[in-house]
Enzyme design. Structure first.
Site, PDB file in Angstrom:
ATOM      1  N   GLY A 105      74.549  20.316 -15.695  1.00 16.57           N
ATOM      2  CA  GLY A 105      74.034  19.183 -14.362  1.00 16.57           C
ATOM      3  C   GLY A 105      75.612  18.201 -15.154  1.00 16.57           C
ATOM      4  O   GLY A 105      76.051  17.834 -14.595  1.00 16.57           O
ATOM      5  N   CYS A 106      75.702  18.434 -16.179  1.00 19.98           N
ATOM      6  CA  CYS A 106      76.397  17.010 -16.876  1.00 19.98           C
ATOM      7  C   CYS A 106      77.880  17.489 -15.936  1.00 19.98           C
ATOM      8  O   CYS A 106      78.994  16.945 -15.686  1.00 19.98           O
ATOM      9  CB  CYS A 106      76.804  17.081 -17.938  1.00 19.98           C
TER      10      CYS A 106
END
Length: 215
Positions: A105-106
């Site tokens: 996600g990052c």
């Protein structure tokens, strides 16, 4: 007549009053000196507390920051500079907090900011990513994804706490304590114009850029 014999009575025995036998005195008690009682600090006494751990700072609620002066910060970046809000006066800032370098996600979020950085530059704004990771970790992440904006390191959670980006959250059905993915749009006067708590990555960066362009 013969004279009567006088019988001399033996002198009455004199009763001798015996002196009372001396009373034995009980031996004197040996006085044992008691050790002085330890002084117990009073309730009002100031007790030195161990310094609080960095993982438990006082956390601000993200939702209360909109319309308020942005909390000051001064953090080292992977570009070798120290970035502070005070030094960015007059410049709009997109400040986003993310959990960890090189995680799915990052990585998507960072690449989205990378790809839309041109929109931020048109408004004279800077984009700054913040996580607990070390500068070395940031350097690897930035190089691997060709990121074109600085990543700041906040291992002591000072900025995280000030912006409400640290606290309890649910991961895989369990409540844990960690970084709350959050983004803040700060105008040139240092006012938080928009806050995005508990960010969902898909479409997020586009929303941030639209809000920046509307300033």
């Amino acid at each position: 007549m013969p004279a009567k014999k006088t019988t001399k009575k033996a002198p009455a025995k004199t009763r001798t009053t015996k002196a009372p036998a001396p009373t034995k005195k009980a031996p004197a008690k040996t006085v044992t000196k008691k050790a002085p009682a330890k002084k117990t600090p009073s309730a009002t006494a100031t007790t030195k507390k161990a310094p609080a751990k960095a993982s438990a700072p006082k956390v601000t609620t993200t939702s209360t920051l909109e319309g308020q002066p942005a909390p000051a910060f001064s953090l080292p970046g992977d570009d070798g500079k120290t970035w502070s809000l005070a030094a960015l006066k007059g410049t709009p800032v997109v400040l986003y907090f993310y959990p960890k370098d090189s995680t799915p996600g990052c990585t998507v979020e960072a690449c989205d900011f990378r790809d839309q950085l041109g929109r931020a530059k048109q408004k004279g704004a800077v984009v700054l990513g913040v996580s607990r990771d070390s500068l070395k970790s940031h350097e690897k992440f930035r190089a691997a994804q060709s990121l074109n904006f600085p990543l700041l390191s906040d291992p002591d959670l000072v900025a995280h706490a000030a912006y409400g980006a640290w606290g309890k959250k649910v991961m895989y059905g369990k409540e844990v304590e960690g970084t709350i993915r959050s983004t803040f749009l700060i105008d040139g006067k240092g006012i938080v114009r928009k806050a995005w708590p508990k960010v969902k990555v898909d479409g997020h960066v586009d929303d941030v850029m639209a809000a920046l362009e509307a300033l």
